[in-house]
Design an enzyme around this catalytic site. Structure first.
Site, PDB file in Angstrom:
ATOM      1  CG  HIS A   1      -4.083  -4.932  35.192  1.00  0.00           C
ATOM      2  ND1 HIS A   1      -5.160  -3.475  35.502  1.00  0.00           N
ATOM      3  CD2 HIS A   1      -3.221  -5.152  35.739  1.00  0.00           C
ATOM      4  CE1 HIS A   1      -4.677  -3.844  37.091  1.00  0.00           C
ATOM      5  NE2 HIS A   1      -3.772  -4.897  37.509  1.00  0.00           N
TER       6      HIS A   1
ATOM      7  CE  LYS B   1      -8.066  -7.955  37.563  1.00  0.00           C
ATOM      8  NZ  LYS B   1      -7.367  -8.471  38.820  1.00  0.00           N
ATOM      9  CB  THR B   2      -9.269 -11.540  42.790  1.00  0.00           C
ATOM     10  OG1 THR B   2      -8.114 -11.004  42.632  1.00  0.00           O
ATOM     11  CG2 THR B   2      -8.615 -13.371  43.488  1.00  0.00           C
TER      12      THR B   2
ATOM     13  NE  ARG C   1      -2.378  -4.214  46.615  1.00  0.00           N
ATOM     14  CZ  ARG C   1      -2.998  -5.050  46.026  1.00  0.00           C
ATOM     15  NH1 ARG C   1      -3.651  -6.245  45.775  1.00  0.00           N
ATOM     16  NH2 ARG C   1      -4.179  -4.135  45.202  1.00  0.00           N
TER      17      ARG C   1
ATOM     18  CG  ASP D   1      -2.313  -7.774  38.777  1.00  0.00           C
ATOM     19  OD1 ASP D   1      -3.334  -7.228  38.231  1.00  0.00           O
ATOM     20  OD2 ASP D   1      -1.138  -6.811  39.178  1.00  0.00           O
TER      21      ASP D   1
ATOM     22  NE  ARG E   1      -0.699   1.560  41.639  1.00  0.00           N
ATOM     23  CZ  ARG E   1      -0.903   2.195  40.902  1.00  0.00           C
ATOM     24  NH1 ARG E   1      -0.160   3.357  40.515  1.00  0.00           N
ATOM     25  NH2 ARG E   1      -2.486   1.657  41.036  1.00  0.00           N
TER      26      ARG E   1
ATOM     27  CE  LYS F   1      -0.010  -3.935  39.497  1.00  0.00           C
ATOM     28  NZ  LYS F   1      -0.759  -4.699  38.449  1.00  0.00           N
TER      29      LYS F   1
ATOM     30  CB  SER G   1     -10.122  -2.362  42.610  1.00  0.00           C
ATOM     31  OG  SER G   1     -11.115  -2.532  44.454  1.00  0.00           O
TER      32      SER G   1
END
Length: 536
Positions: A218, A240-241, A321, A255, A57, A198, A236
């Site tokens: 988020h 989290k994942t 990704r 997410d 982004r 996003k 990041s």
């Protein structure tokens, strides 16, 4: 252009496209993408595509139209950069003219798995693989459903169209502009597909709290066999994942979620957009196995002479990704809705080694740490940088917030009052000293702490207040050595811990100054005690 497509696109000003492809299947989209040279198939059947110049982004080129609708409600500044309404209209007309002789792909989908809060979408894409991305990432209407709806929001995404900054009011040739009055997002000059995902997240972050008293978040979310929901916030590198992907719990989403006044939580999306740099089958088997026909991999490269993806290859970007539908994950819950959470986890990788490995937060501390959104990254490779670097991102996603962060923090506080929910701060970072002296917290210990919290095994444990940060540290956690639970005792030089803790507390306070004038007393009460030493 056929009549059905004409009716659908006329409100967007598009009436002369050379050919319109409406709601093609993934197989058809892959066929078109290959025909148009937009990608290549990997040996697992996924479509590999490049995003071009932009591999992420571009926050400085994201704008919000400032008009009567938004002037008093949006949090204006570096994150929500104001854009003139007439300049938006001018760009819109230019984009329509640009697409007049193009093949375009239209996708009708929605965001929000709870029908009472869904946002009906219509997306117009110049690129075929972008349309497949939207199929994967947004929620898919049931087969045969009537989607000739008036959309709640539309996206026109034309990477080949570039703005003229001197004329169009943009910063440079690429742009992503949200217009809440026109209910439209314009994206041009960038092939990064995440701008669409996003963009809609930004829309929901405005509409849900502002109009529906629903907290947009988020975060990732999962649910246990007994229906107990947990949500995980974290920037990041905090885990989290990894920590939310639990084979014993169903995945609600990875997410973006909403927390309604009465009906629990719901996923905004129909898919996952996961980083794949250094992906391995051993460490993340669910993501590995989801990369198959219908999935997309972005900016990756093959092992030479093969069609096997080399996930260690960073030659294009570290932000490689994959995008796939959520049902490609075996334990995904569909529809992606669940009860209000019983446990909330704020994940931080504290490279200073100051914060406890797990601590419990009352309402004030929860709101304060939510607004702080802290993690620390380890020292980089630049000459002279030896200390960890702090990162603060309000609500663990400041770049996606159209409203002031206090709005979201106050909503979280009210949710805590209205629901029986525990909020935990989990440090996945360093113990026994800062980065370079201490060691990274063992993943097995972090998993054990989260499991204990989820299973209610910390409900009757004694807690001690951290003297600087005011969070509550448990005296014991099943499966975790007791001597690591109080971070000060893990340092060989405890006076050095005191100094480092005081220094980190000061960094929190300095970061919070920009919000202090807007924060209520409850939030401010969660601030660390800067003048108090940890050993006092």
């Amino acid at each position: 252009m056929d009549s059905a497509a004409n009716v659908r696109l006329a409100p967007l000003g598009i009436s002369h496209a050379a050919q319109v492809h409406l709601n093609l299947t993934p197989a058809e989209l892959v066929e078109h993408a290959l025909r148009r040279g937009e990608g290549t198939l990997t040996d697992t059947g996924a479509l590999m595509a490049d995003t071009g110049q932009f591999t992420g982004r571009s926050p400085k080129d994201r704008f919000v139209v400032k008009d009567a609708t938004t002037a008093e409600s949006v949090w204006w500044g570096d994150i929500n950069i104001p854009f003139e309404a007439d300049k938006f209209d001018q760009l819109h007309q230019k984009m329509v003219q640009y697409l007049a002789d193009k093949e375009v792909y239209v996708r009708e989908a929605y965001a929000g798995a709870n029908p009472d809060y869904e946002l009906k979408l219509r997306v117009v894409n110049e690129l075929t693989w972008h349309n497949l991305f939207c199929y994967n990432m947004f929620l898919r209407p049931a087969e045969g459903a009537d989607t000739s709806w008036t959309p709640d929001f539309s996206i026109i995404c034309a990477p080949g169209f570039e703005a003229d900054p001197a004329v169009d009011g943009t910063r440079q040739k690429n742009f992503a502009i949200l217009n809440f009055s026109k209910k439209m997002i314009l994206i041009g000059g960038t092939g990064y597909a995440g701008e669409m995902k996003k963009g809609i997240f930004g829309v929901l972050n405005y509409l849900l709290p502002h109009q529906h008293n629903t907290l947009s978040m988020h975060c990732s979310a999962n649910v246990g066999r007994d229906g107990d929901t947990a949500i995980f916030f974290g920037l990041s590198g905090t885990g989290k994942t990894t920590l939310s992907a639990d084979p014993n719990r169903g995945l609600i989403g990875d997410d973006e979620h909403g927390w309604t006044p009465d009906a629990g939580i719901f996923n905004f999306e129909g898919g996952c957009y996961a980083k794949v740099i250094d992906l391995s089958q051993e460490k993340e088997p669910e993501i590995w196995n989801a990369i198959r026909f219908g999935s997309i991999v972005e900016n990756t490269r093959f092992v030479p002479g093969t069609h096997t993806v080399d996930y260690a290859n960073k030659s294009v970007t570290e932000n490689t990704r994959t995008a796939y539908p959520i049902h490609y994950i075996p334990n995904a819950i569909e529809p992606s809705v669940a009860q209000a959470p019983k446990n909330i986890f704020f994940l931080t990788a504290d490279a200073f080694g100051v914060l406890p490995p797990i601590s419990k937060l009352d309402k004030s501390h929860a709101m304060y740490h939510f607004m702080s959104g802290y993690t620390a990254k380890v020292a980089g490779t630049e000459m002279g940088i030896t200390e960890p670097q702090t990162t603060f991102s309000a609500c663990f996603g400041a770049v996606f917030l159209p409203l002031h962060p206090t709005k979201y923090a106050e909503m979280l506080g009210r949710k805590m009052e209205e629901n029986e929910v525990n909020v935990w701060l989990v440090n996945t970072g360093w113990t026994g000293g800062s980065y370079g002296t201490g060691s990274r917290m063992k993943l097995a210990y972090t998993r054990a702490m989260i499991t204990a919290a989820l299973n209610g095994e910390l409900n009757d444990v004694a807690f001690t207040e951290h003297p600087v940060f005011g969070v509550e540290m448990p005296a014991a956690v099943p499966g975790v050595p007791t001597d690591i639970l109080d971070p000060r005792t893990t340092w060989a030089d405890q006076e050095a811990y005191d100094r480092t803790a005081a220094d980190l507390a000061e960094k929190f306070v300095v970061n919070f100054r920009k919000y202090a004038d807007f924060a209520n007393e409850d939030i401010l009460a969660g601030a660390p005690k800067v003048a108090v030493t940890a050993g006092a």
